[in-house]
Structure formats: structure tokens, C-alpha cells
Scaffold this active site. Structure first.
Site, short mmCIF file in Angstrom:
data_model
loop_
_atom_site.label_atom_id
_atom_site.label_comp_id
_atom_site.label_asym_id
_atom_site.label_seq_id
_atom_site.Cartn_x
_atom_site.Cartn_y
_atom_site.Cartn_z
N GLY A 96 0.84 -1.20 0.00
CA GLY A 96 0.00 0.00 0.00
C GLY A 96 0.87 1.24 0.00
O GLY A 96 2.05 1.18 0.36
N CYS A 104 5.02 -6.32 2.16
CA CYS A 104 5.37 -4.89 2.16
C CYS A 104 4.53 -4.14 3.20
O CYS A 104 4.69 -4.35 4.38
CB CYS A 104 5.20 -4.32 0.75
SG CYS A 104 6.06 -2.74 0.53
N TYR A 105 3.60 -3.26 2.78
CA TYR A 105 2.74 -2.58 3.74
C TYR A 105 2.02 -3.60 4.62
O TYR A 105 1.84 -3.38 5.83
CB TYR A 105 1.73 -1.71 3.02
CG TYR A 105 0.72 -1.02 3.92
CD1 TYR A 105 0.96 0.27 4.39
CD2 TYR A 105 -0.45 -1.66 4.32
CE1 TYR A 105 0.04 0.90 5.24
CE2 TYR A 105 -1.36 -1.05 5.16
CZ TYR A 105 -1.12 0.24 5.62
OH TYR A 105 -2.02 0.85 6.46
N HIS A 150 8.39 -7.88 -2.31
CA HIS A 150 7.25 -8.32 -3.14
C HIS A 150 7.58 -9.66 -3.82
O HIS A 150 8.20 -9.67 -4.88
CB HIS A 150 6.93 -7.27 -4.20
CG HIS A 150 6.35 -6.01 -3.64
ND1 HIS A 150 4.99 -5.87 -3.38
CD2 HIS A 150 6.93 -4.84 -3.29
CE1 HIS A 150 4.78 -4.66 -2.89
NE2 HIS A 150 5.93 -4.01 -2.83
N GLU A 203 5.58 -11.51 -5.38
CA GLU A 203 4.69 -11.73 -6.53
C GLU A 203 5.26 -11.24 -7.85
O GLU A 203 4.81 -11.65 -8.92
CB GLU A 203 3.32 -11.07 -6.28
CG GLU A 203 3.30 -9.56 -6.27
CD GLU A 203 3.63 -8.94 -4.91
OE1 GLU A 203 3.30 -7.75 -4.71
OE2 GLU A 203 4.23 -9.63 -4.08
N ASP A 259 -12.67 -12.31 -24.85
CA ASP A 259 -13.60 -12.40 -23.72
C ASP A 259 -15.02 -12.71 -24.17
O ASP A 259 -15.67 -13.62 -23.65
CB ASP A 259 -13.58 -11.10 -22.90
CG ASP A 259 -12.19 -10.76 -22.40
OD1 ASP A 259 -11.38 -11.69 -22.25
OD2 ASP A 259 -11.92 -9.57 -22.17
N LYS A 297 -7.24 -12.68 -17.67
CA LYS A 297 -7.16 -12.87 -19.12
C LYS A 297 -6.50 -14.21 -19.49
O LYS A 297 -6.98 -14.92 -20.37
CB LYS A 297 -6.40 -11.71 -19.77
CG LYS A 297 -6.21 -11.83 -21.27
CD LYS A 297 -7.51 -11.65 -22.03
CE LYS A 297 -7.83 -10.18 -22.20
NZ LYS A 297 -9.00 -9.97 -23.09
#
Length: 513
Positions: A55, A82-83, A169, A171, A227, A369
Site C-alpha cells: 500500500g 510490504c505494507y 514483493h 509476486e 472475452d 485474461k
């Protein structure tokens, strides 16, 4: 069918979607929810694990994003990033303060490999840091499991309560062993089995659609994009002839695209459904005559699409359900927790709000996606449709600088077709985020066959991106660009110059207008 779920609580970080995608890569279902989701709602979701995101604010500042402290007493494993790690430390008695030295970018981190979170991770590993605050002192019940020279608590844990935190992070791809860490949390700490797969999603979705629709009539605005195509096929598999797909060909599609869509969904196509193709090319060109301002072009194209769609819907008669190809990033970006409403859709430029229907069906609203593409393959949709490049709702209308005419559309269609063909021949197509040809409004002098020409310049664009929020210009090999440029000038009437756009995003955008 019940499924294991890990939830991500979003504290305003830029990687909320990416965290959820990484968890799903472990074949575990994951949803993003706001940081202030009530404990009652969290209990209803029955998550096997919770992840706190990063954040932008300081956890000790007035108005900071916080959730109820009792979340730590639910007995559900939690991973703070992190945050999220600072929030965990702050709420449980640790100390968070401005860091003497801020850390940004790739950072060497020492980790304790006896931690369950760092199993099979190197003792010294490269991680992505982005923080100005840091945990100065971990809460009493925690032990420190990672550090850097500038960050004394780059990782901490309280295994007895299932609480884990890292300052970096895991990710993002720049954290070299980040996926190992996330997999350790999801599979080993949260004890997930990893049974979230596309085949089970497709089967479950078809069953749910059958239950919902019953004998009702369903209408789908089919753009031919990934989509809407996958949504249409799901509905076709579930309800067959109860579905009517309206495909509006506004004359601003890529070369042969309208015919390709009809070949898949039309009367001779792969699916049992009602298919209506509306060839409205001249109607759109007439509306766009003399218009040069980009936003005005967008509005005209979107508005006219709605008008055509409305006309066709009236011919069909009363419709019970309306299908939208909404996907999970649309849901997140338009406001977490909001109920579905008819809204402008990037593929179709907007949908009418007066059609007589009971409910909107959004079968893909919880998929990213890449998962939509996997579902498409599972449904048997041809690869060339499933892996089709993202394409803007206004189509070539915003890849033609200035006024749109039928002649300009022909030029950019032909140039784009050649460019995409050469990219594919070189084996570069799967590695690029997006690539296309655009028609500039610049005309210049050239020499062709010993004669003077005064024709248009085509601009080629190719970018590498993972999220389309930022993008780098792709370094296309010169021999590929040279071949494409030579073919375009020689084969496309009206073009005597080819340019390559080297702009990143920011400062540019991916599209031209």
C-alpha cells in the site's frame, strides 16, 4: 462444487491483481477483496489463507488503511507483503518507522531457510523492494526470518499462529524465488491441495448457467474478441439455440476478422446457436466522415454500436438474459465489491440499458485474461481466436490518425496484416504484449519505379508488457522490421514510408489515439 480459496486483502498496492494471479498459478482459487472487508464476510468465504497487499501509505499515519485486529485471531494463515507486513507488525506490538535508507528495486536478502516460507529458497536471494518505512522491531511473539543491511526485519513469522510477513514483493518476477515462497505459503502453510483447474471451471460454469437460464432467452453482443467469444461459447454449450449472438461488423476490424468470427460462430460454424451478423461498415464510415478528434471518434463508434445493437435486439423480441464478457480485472478496476451493472465495455463500446432482461450473465467475471484463454482452449475455440491480440472497441478508428475513410481502413488493414504475418513467421508473436500497424496522417514524397509519389506513412508498434499499465518498446530484430517495411511499401497501395514507434508507456500510450 466447493473449492479451496485464498483471499487477497487489498490495502491499495499496485500488485493486487498480480498476487491473485500468482496464487491461481498454484491451481488454488483466489479473490481480491477490500482491506476493510468485515470479519463476518471473511468467515463466510472460508478462506484457507489470507494475503495482505502492499500500500502507498504509512501504517502509523492518520487515516491509514487498516482492518480489524481480530483477523489475527481467526486461526487462518496470513501472509503480509510490504505494507501488509508493516501492518501486521504495527497491530501486534512491533515498531514501524521511517527507514534510515529507503530500498527500491532488486535487493540481496538473507533468509532463514528453516522457515516454512523459505523452504527450498537460497540463503541469499534477490528480491524486489519498494519501501520508505520499515519494521524497526518485530512483535514479541515473532522471530526474524530475513534481513538486508538496510532492513533488519525483511521477514518475520509466528508459526504457532500461522502469521508470516516479508518486506519485499514475492509476486513480481524480479523476486527470483518469489513463486517458490508463495507456493510454500499456499501449499505447505495453508495446506491447499491445488484443485482449481480450467476443466473443472468450465464444467461448473456450464452447469450453473443451465440452472440460471432454464428456458429463458439469452442475448450476447459478440465482438469477436477473446472475452466475448469465450463467454458466447460457454453459453452455447449450456443453452444452445436459446442463445442469440449479435455480431456488429463496423468496418473497423482487422483484415478478414469479420469473416473469421462468422466462420466460428455462424451457421456453418462450430456451435449450435443463433448468429446475426450486421454489416454496418458504410453506416459507421458515414457517421465518421470529417471527424478527426480522437475522443469524438470513440464516442461516435460506441454510440452507433449501441444503436445497431438496439435495433437487432428489438427484432429478436423479449430477452431474459444479457451476456457480458466481463473479466476479473474489469471487476477490480471498476470498484471492488460492486454489483454488476451495465457499463461501457472495452470490446463493444457500451451496451444498451433498456433491453428487457431479467439479469446480466457474466460467466468470466472471476477469471484473469490468461485464465480466459485457458478456458477458451478447454472449450475447443481455435487457437488463433483464443490468442488474438487485445483490440480496442473503436477498432481501427483509433489506429487511423485523422479522418476515417474506407480507403484508409483498407490501407491500415493490409499493412497490419503483413506486419502481423512477418512477426508470426519470425516466431515473435507469443512473446509480445501487443503489436500492430497504424496509419499516420503524414504524407511525404517518395520515389517508386522512377516516379514521384506523395503517399502515407505507416507506423509499426510492438510492446512488451505484463499488465498493459506500463509497456516497453519491443526490440524487434532489424531483419524482421526491414522485411515487413519492404513488403508494406511494395504491396500496399498508398504507402511509401514505414516508421517504427520506439516510445514506451509512459510517456506514450500503447494505442495511437
Amino acid at each position: 462444487m466447493e473449492r479451496e480459496t485464498v483471499i487477497v486483502l487489498d490495502f491499495g498496492g499496485q500488485y493486487n491483481q498480480l498476487i491473485a494471479r500468482r496464487v491461481r498459478e498454484c491451481n488454488v482459487y483466489c479473490e481480491v477483496h477490500p482491506y476493510n472487508t468485515s470479519l463476518e464476510k471473511i468467515k463466510q468465504l472460508q478462506p484457507k489463507g489470507i494475503i495482505f497487499t502492499g500500500g502507498p501509505n504509512s501504517v502509523y499515519a492518520e487515516g491509514a488503511a487498516v482492518c480489524e485486529k481480530e483477523i489475527f485471531e481467526l486461526g487462518i494463515p496470513i501472509l503480509g507483503l510490504c505494507y501488509g507486513s508493516q501492518f501486521m507488525a504495527y497491530m501486534l506490538g512491533g515498531k514501524v518507522a521511517p527507514a534510515p535508507v529507503s530500498e527500491y528495486g532488486k535487493t540481496e536478502v538473507k533468509v532463514d531457510t528453516t522457515s516454512a516460507l523459505f523452504e527450498n529458497v537460497s540463503e541469499t536471494t534477490i528480491c524486489w523492494m519498494s519501501h520508505t518505512d520499515y519494521i524497526e522491531k518485530a512483535p514479541e511473539a515473532f522471530r526474524v526470518t530475513a534481513h538486508t543491511p538496510a532492513c533488519p526485519v525483511a521477514g518475520m513469522e509466528c508459526p504457532e499462529k500461522g502469521l508470516y510477513a516479508v518486506q519485499f514483493h514475492p509476486e513480481v518476477m524480479h523476486t527470483v524465488e518469489g513463486m517458490t515462497m508463495l507456493r510454500n505459503f499456499v501449499m505447505n502453510i495453508c495446506k491447499c491441495n491445488g484443485d482449481w483447474k480450467m476443466d473443472s471451471f468450465v464444467e461448473t460454469a456450464i452447469h450453473a448457467i443451465k440452472e440460471k437460464v432454464g428456458n429463458g432467452k439469452v442475448l450476447c453482443a459478440l465482438s469477436g474478441g477473446v472475452d466475448s467469444s469465450v463467454a458466447a461459447v460457454l453459453l452455447a454449450k449450456a443453452v444452445g439455440k436459446q442463445l442469440t449472438c449479435v455480431f456488429v461488423d463496423h468496418g473497423l476490424l482487422r483484415k478478414n476478422e469479420g469473416d473469421e468470427v462468422e466462420a466460428v460462430f455462424g451457421p456453418e460454424g462450430l456451435y449450435e446457436l443463433n448468429f446475426i451478423r450486421v454489416n454496418a461498415q458504410e453506416r459507421f464510415y458515414a457517421k465518421l466522415a470529417g471527424v478527426t478528434e480522437p475522443e469524438q471518434k470513440r464516442k461516435i463508434i460506441g454510440e452507433e454500436f449501441i444503436r445497431v445493437f438496439e435495433e437487432e435486439a428489438k427484432k429478436i423480441g423479449a430477452v431474459d438474459f444479457l451476456v457480458q464478457g466481463t473479466i476479473y480485472p474489469d471487476v477490480i478496476e471498476s470498484g471492488l465489491g460492486k454489483s454488476a451493472t451495465i457499463k461501457s465495455h472495452h470490446n463493444v463500446g457500451g451496451l444498451p440499458d433498456y433491453v428487457d432482461f431479467k439479469e446480466i450473465i457474466e460467466p468470466l467475471r472471476m477469471l484473469f485474461k490468461d485464465e480466459v484463454r485457458k478456458a477458451g482452449l478447454e472449450l475447443g475455440i481455435p487457437e488463433h481466436l483464443v490468442y488474438r491480440q487485445p483490440f480496442p472497441g473503436p477498432g481501427l478508428g483509433i489506429r487511423i490518425i485523422g479522418e476515417v475513410t474506407g480507403e484508409k481502413v483498407r490501407i491500415v488493414q493490409d499493412a497490419d496484416y503483413i506486419y502481423r504475418e512477418e512477426i508470426a513467421k519470425a516466431g515473435l508473436d507469443k512473446g509480445l504484449g501487443q503489436y500492430f500497424a497504424a496509419l499516420t496522417n503524414m504524407r511525404s514524397v517518395g520515389v517508386m519505379g522512377d516516379e514521384r509519389t506523395y503517399d502515407y506513412a505507416v507506423a509499426l508498434r510492438a510492446v512488451c508488457t505484463s499488465d498493459f499499465m506500463t509497456a516497453d518498446c519491443a526490440e524487434i530484430p532489424w531483419e524482421v522490421l526491414s522485411k515487413a517495411a519492404s513488403r508494406i511499401v511494395n504491396e500496399v497501395k498508398g504507402v511509401n514510408r514505414v516508421l517504427y514507434d520506439c516510445t514506451s508507456k509512459p510517456p506514450g500510450t500503447i494505442e495511437f489515439e
